[in-house]
Motif scaffolding. Structure first.
Motif, PDB file in Angstrom:
ATOM      1  N   LEU A  95       0.836  -1.195   0.000  1.00  0.00           N
ATOM      2  CA  LEU A  95       0.000   0.000   0.000  1.00  0.00           C
ATOM      3  C   LEU A  95       0.871   1.243   0.000  1.00  0.00           C
ATOM      4  O   LEU A  95       2.016   1.209   0.463  1.00  0.00           O
ATOM      5  N   VAL A  96       0.312   2.315  -0.501  1.00  0.00           N
ATOM      6  CA  VAL A  96       0.936   3.633  -0.438  1.00  0.00           C
ATOM      7  C   VAL A  96      -0.153   4.639  -0.105  1.00  0.00           C
ATOM      8  O   VAL A  96      -1.240   4.589  -0.695  1.00  0.00           O
ATOM      9  N   PRO A  97       0.094   5.543   0.839  1.00  0.00           N
ATOM     10  CA  PRO A  97      -0.919   6.558   1.120  1.00  0.00           C
ATOM     11  C   PRO A  97      -1.279   7.366  -0.120  1.00  0.00           C
ATOM     12  O   PRO A  97      -0.419   7.668  -0.946  1.00  0.00           O
ATOM     13  N   PHE A  98      -2.561   7.680  -0.254  1.00  0.00           N
ATOM     14  CA  PHE A  98      -3.090   8.547  -1.314  1.00  0.00           C
ATOM     15  C   PHE A  98      -3.025   7.925  -2.702  1.00  0.00           C
ATOM     16  O   PHE A  98      -3.223   8.627  -3.691  1.00  0.00           O
ATOM     17  N   ALA A  99      -2.792   6.610  -2.797  1.00  0.00           N
ATOM     18  CA  ALA A  99      -2.721   5.970  -4.110  1.00  0.00           C
ATOM     19  C   ALA A  99      -4.010   5.235  -4.453  1.00  0.00           C
ATOM     20  O   ALA A  99      -4.057   4.474  -5.420  1.00  0.00           O
ATOM     21  N   ASN A 100      -5.060   5.436  -3.673  1.00  0.00           N
ATOM     22  CA  ASN A 100      -6.382   4.869  -3.935  1.00  0.00           C
ATOM     23  C   ASN A 100      -6.433   3.351  -3.822  1.00  0.00           C
ATOM     24  O   ASN A 100      -7.379   2.733  -4.287  1.00  0.00           O
TER      25      ASN A 100
END
Length: 412
Positions: A95-100
């Motif tokens: 996961l990556v923040p703000f990557a939906n």
């Protein structure tokens, strides 16, 4: 100032007075709720992610024929990127923040419990995941090399490799273990797997927070090396923010050469700050729309107050002239109309606050909006009071400027 003449004048104009109060009440009710929604959206956009956003870039690749060792492809990508000048740390990440993206799992404090304690975003990555994200460990430690497993690898009996440990956010730690240290405790997640908590990070935002103000920092990190299976997301932390674009370009070219047939997913290959901007684009548009609506609402209310005050001034020309002839100054006349408007505004604000809560309850039931904060009621009241005083000032000064003799003569 004697209030009796003002109250007597308002009593004679009950219908007009009632309409003004109703207009102000509706304006106040709508304004308070709009301010609440705007404040909530702005607060959501300004949340701290916990990631070193200034130095982090994200490279996302996809495609290619995965006939080779998927784990070896991922290791080759990471080694290639790490060798680039200016790279501090790199790791594949689920996961990556703000990557939906969103991958949430329940986190419990007891095995097999029927009701979960909470749900958290699950970040998986290799040895440099914490460093690549730039997270601040406030208790415990980072993962040790021996704690990492190859995610998806199977043992002789076909069983998955067990995950031994986890790092959780402070928000998760305080909710699961209030009043005591979470380090050394055991939590259960991903198929009720026991995970020993080895560290706590200050914060790590959920990859997709959904707008909630309660659980947006509910995240958990797990030590799992991710293989390349047709898709990979690499988190890269650079030494100098000025090198972000160069590193992204070089890393993209390097991984494409490392394994043929892949493409760069440009939509999510950006700096983390750019991903944040994209992620909150709709929120910014909503704030702009609501601010515009607030301005339009206040403008209409102000024009209504100006029009009605001008009409009342015209109707009370004789009364104004008599007051001036009896010694009332221009300041007294202006103060008279401002006091009158203050009384009308106050009555409208009281009703408006009741309407505001009624509207908020409807929004909570129909659209799952958050509860209206009490802080927005005095803010809305102050705006309405100021608006009323400014709007009535021009008609009041026009009335005060009429000479007493002329006002009396025109009224006869």
């Amino acid at each position: 100032m004697d209030m009796m003449p003002i109250l007597s004048s308002l009593k004679k104009r009950r219908v007009a007075t009632g309409l003004v109060v109703a207009q102000i009440a509706l304006c106040c009710a709508v304004l308070c709720n709009l301010l609440s929604i705007i404040g909530e959206r702005v607060g959501r956009m300004q949340r701290e992610s916990g990631v070193d956003e200034e130095h982090v870039v994200v490279l996302q690749v996809a495609g290619g024929t995965v006939n080779d060792d998927a784990a070896a492809i991922a290791r080759g990508d990471i080694a290639t990127i790490q060798a680039l000048p200016g790279v501090v740390a790199v790791s594949a990440s689920s996961l990556v923040p703000f990557a939906n993206g969103a991958w949430n799992n329940v986190v419990n404090i007891s095995q097999g419990q029927p009701l979960p304690n909470l749900s958290a975003s699950t970040y998986m990555g290799g040895e440099q995941l914490v460093n690549a994200l730039g997270l601040d460990i406030v208790a415990g430690r980072d993962f040790l090399p021996g704690e990492f497993v190859d995610w998806g690898a199977r043992g002789p009996g076909g069983e998955s490799s067990p995950l031994p440990s986890a790092i959780i956010t402070r928000a998760v730690a305080e909710e699961l273990f209030p009043g005591r240290s979470a380090v050394g405790e055991v939590v259960y997640s991903i198929g009720d797997t026991p995970l020993h908590v080895v560290g706590v990070v200050e914060r790590l935002v959920r990859a997709r927070d959904g707008g909630s103000l309660v659980d947006y920092q509910h995240s958990i990190l797990l030590p799992a090396r991710l293989p390349y299976e047709g898709f990979a997301r690499y988190v890269i932390r650079v030494k100098d923010p000025a090198d972000r674009e160069r590193v992204l370009e070089a890393a993209g070219s390097a991984v494409l050469e490392n394994h043929q047939g892949r493409v760069i997913v440009r939509q999510y290959t950006k700096t983390l700050q750019e991903l944040r901007q994209d992620y909150y684009r709709k929120d910014r548009a909503m704030v702009l729309l609501l601010v515009t609506f607030c301005i339009a609402l206040l403008t209409v209310a102000a024009l209504g107050i100006v029009g009605l005050a001008s009409f009342w001034v015209t109707q009370r020309t004789r009364q104004i002239g008599v007051r001036r002839a009896l010694g009332a100054t221009r300041t007294d006349i202006v103060r008279y109309f401002q006091t009158e408007n203050f009384l009308l505004s106050s009555a409208g604000i009281v009703l408006g606050m009741l309407f505001a809560y009624a509207i908020n309850r409807w929004l909570m039931d129909a659209y799952e909006m958050s509860r209206l904060s009490l802080a927005y009621l005095p803010a809305g009241a102050l705006v309405i009071w100021l608006l009323g005083q400014v709007a009535v000032l021009l008609p009041a000064r026009r009335a005060a400027a009429v000479p007493p003799a002329m006002a009396t003569r025109n009224a006869l």
